[in-house]
Design a protein around this motif. Structure first.
Motif, PDB file in Angstrom:
ATOM      1  N   TYR A  52       0.828  -3.466 -10.237  1.00 51.67           N
ATOM      2  CA  TYR A  52       1.480  -2.274 -10.771  1.00 51.67           C
ATOM      3  C   TYR A  52       2.653  -1.907  -9.876  1.00 51.67           C
ATOM      4  O   TYR A  52       2.569  -2.038  -8.656  1.00 51.67           O
ATOM      5  N   SER A  53       3.738  -1.431 -10.475  1.00 52.81           N
ATOM      6  CA  SER A  53       4.883  -0.944  -9.707  1.00 52.81           C
ATOM      7  C   SER A  53       4.613   0.503  -9.328  1.00 52.81           C
ATOM      8  O   SER A  53       4.112   1.281 -10.135  1.00 52.81           O
ATOM      9  N   ALA A  54       4.958   0.849  -8.091  1.00 57.72           N
ATOM     10  CA  ALA A  54       4.736   2.211  -7.610  1.00 57.72           C
ATOM     11  C   ALA A  54       5.951   2.669  -6.811  1.00 57.72           C
ATOM     12  O   ALA A  54       6.783   1.857  -6.393  1.00 57.72           O
ATOM     13  N   GLU A  55       6.028   3.982  -6.623  1.00 55.54           N
ATOM     14  CA  GLU A  55       7.131   4.559  -5.864  1.00 55.54           C
ATOM     15  C   GLU A  55       6.613   5.736  -5.059  1.00 55.54           C
ATOM     16  O   GLU A  55       5.807   6.527  -5.543  1.00 55.54           O
ATOM     17  N   ALA A  56       7.075   5.837  -3.823  1.00 55.25           N
ATOM     18  CA  ALA A  56       6.755   6.969  -2.958  1.00 55.25           C
ATOM     19  C   ALA A  56       8.057   7.704  -2.664  1.00 55.25           C
ATOM     20  O   ALA A  56       9.014   7.102  -2.168  1.00 55.25           O
ATOM     21  N   LYS A  57       8.106   8.987  -2.999  1.00 55.71           N
ATOM     22  CA  LYS A  57       9.280   9.799  -2.693  1.00 55.71           C
ATOM     23  C   LYS A  57       9.071  10.376  -1.298  1.00 55.71           C
ATOM     24  O   LYS A  57       8.221  11.232  -1.093  1.00 55.71           O
ATOM     25  N   LEU A  58       9.840   9.864  -0.347  1.00 60.62           N
ATOM     26  CA  LEU A  58       9.622  10.192   1.051  1.00 60.62           C
ATOM     27  C   LEU A  58      10.384  11.434   1.503  1.00 60.62           C
ATOM     28  O   LEU A  58       9.829  12.306   2.157  1.00 60.62           O
ATOM     29  N   LYS A  65       9.998   1.774  -3.199  1.00 58.48           N
ATOM     30  CA  LYS A  65       9.335   1.132  -4.325  1.00 58.48           C
ATOM     31  C   LYS A  65       8.530  -0.043  -3.791  1.00 58.48           C
ATOM     32  O   LYS A  65       8.987  -0.759  -2.904  1.00 58.48           O
ATOM     33  N   PHE A  66       7.322  -0.217  -4.332  1.00 56.88           N
ATOM     34  CA  PHE A  66       6.459  -1.300  -3.879  1.00 56.88           C
ATOM     35  C   PHE A  66       5.513  -1.711  -4.991  1.00 56.88           C
ATOM     36  O   PHE A  66       5.393  -1.022  -6.004  1.00 56.88           O
ATOM     37  N   THR A  67       4.886  -2.859  -4.820  1.00 53.48           N
ATOM     38  CA  THR A  67       3.928  -3.365  -5.796  1.00 53.48           C
ATOM     39  C   THR A  67       2.526  -3.128  -5.264  1.00 53.48           C
ATOM     40  O   THR A  67       2.232  -3.410  -4.107  1.00 53.48           O
ATOM     41  N   VAL A  68       1.688  -2.584  -6.117  1.00 52.99           N
ATOM     42  CA  VAL A  68       0.288  -2.368  -5.781  1.00 52.99           C
ATOM     43  C   VAL A  68      -0.541  -3.386  -6.552  1.00 52.99           C
ATOM     44  O   VAL A  68      -0.431  -3.478  -7.768  1.00 52.99           O
ATOM     45  N   SER A  69      -1.326  -4.172  -5.834  1.00 51.97           N
ATOM     46  CA  SER A  69      -2.249  -5.111  -6.468  1.00 51.97           C
ATOM     47  C   SER A  69      -3.636  -4.514  -6.367  1.00 51.97           C
ATOM     48  O   SER A  69      -4.147  -4.294  -5.263  1.00 51.97           O
ATOM     49  N   VAL A  70      -4.234  -4.235  -7.495  1.00 48.76           N
ATOM     50  CA  VAL A  70      -5.583  -3.677  -7.520  1.00 48.76           C
ATOM     51  C   VAL A  70      -6.568  -4.830  -7.630  1.00 48.76           C
ATOM     52  O   VAL A  70      -6.500  -5.640  -8.551  1.00 48.76           O
ATOM     53  N   VAL A  71      -7.455  -4.899  -6.650  1.00 49.47           N
ATOM     54  CA  VAL A  71      -8.491  -5.929  -6.607  1.00 49.47           C
ATOM     55  C   VAL A  71      -9.813  -5.202  -6.640  1.00 49.47           C
ATOM     56  O   VAL A  71     -10.088  -4.353  -5.796  1.00 49.47           O
ATOM     57  N   VAL A  72     -10.635  -5.498  -7.624  1.00 54.99           N
ATOM     58  CA  VAL A  72     -11.933  -4.846  -7.754  1.00 54.99           C
ATOM     59  C   VAL A  72     -13.003  -5.755  -7.172  1.00 54.99           C
ATOM     60  O   VAL A  72     -13.105  -6.912  -7.557  1.00 54.99           O
ATOM     61  N   GLU A  73     -13.733  -5.212  -6.213  1.00 53.99           N
ATOM     62  CA  GLU A  73     -14.821  -5.956  -5.602  1.00 53.99           C
ATOM     63  C   GLU A  73     -16.104  -5.172  -5.769  1.00 53.99           C
ATOM     64  O   GLU A  73     -16.141  -3.975  -5.496  1.00 53.99           O
ATOM     65  N   ASN A  74     -17.137  -5.802  -6.206  1.00 54.06           N
ATOM     66  CA  ASN A  74     -18.449  -5.166  -6.317  1.00 54.06           C
ATOM     67  C   ASN A  74     -19.243  -5.505  -5.080  1.00 54.06           C
ATOM     68  O   ASN A  74     -19.286  -6.647  -4.659  1.00 54.06           O
ATOM     69  N   GLY A  75     -19.907  -4.519  -4.548  1.00 49.40           N
ATOM     70  CA  GLY A  75     -20.740  -4.812  -3.398  1.00 49.40           C
ATOM     71  C   GLY A  75     -20.622  -3.756  -2.415  1.00 49.40           C
ATOM     72  O   GLY A  75     -21.108  -3.498  -1.471  1.00 49.40           O
TER      73      GLY A  75
END
Length: 75
Positions: A52-58, A65-75
């Motif tokens: 997902y593309s994301a942005e932080a207004k500093l 602007k940066f890319t967020v990779s969501v990784v789902v781990e169970n455990g």
């Protein structure tokens, strides 16, 4: 964590209602950056694992602007 220029969020049960809070907490934990969750925006709702593309207004007129990779781990 940052991998190949991508910021990775790992969560066992990703809660879309807490997206900005999860990102803010991960930035603080992984990089020591404190970013107000209200200053974070994501291109689309994070419902599934993926990139997902994301942005932080500093500051006024300054954002990251940066890319967020969501990784789902169970455990």
């Amino acid at each position: 964590r940052l991998t190949d220029g991508r910021f990775i969020v790992v969560d066992g049960g990703f809660n879309t209602g807490a997206t900005a809070k999860v990102l803010a907490d991960a930035l603080k934990e992984q990089f020591g950056f404190t970013v107000d969750k209200r200053k974070l925006s994501v291109s689309s709702e994070m419902k599934n694992a993926g990139d997902y593309s994301a942005e932080a207004k500093l500051y006024s007129g300054i954002s990251a602007k940066f890319t967020v990779s969501v990784v789902v781990e169970n455990g």
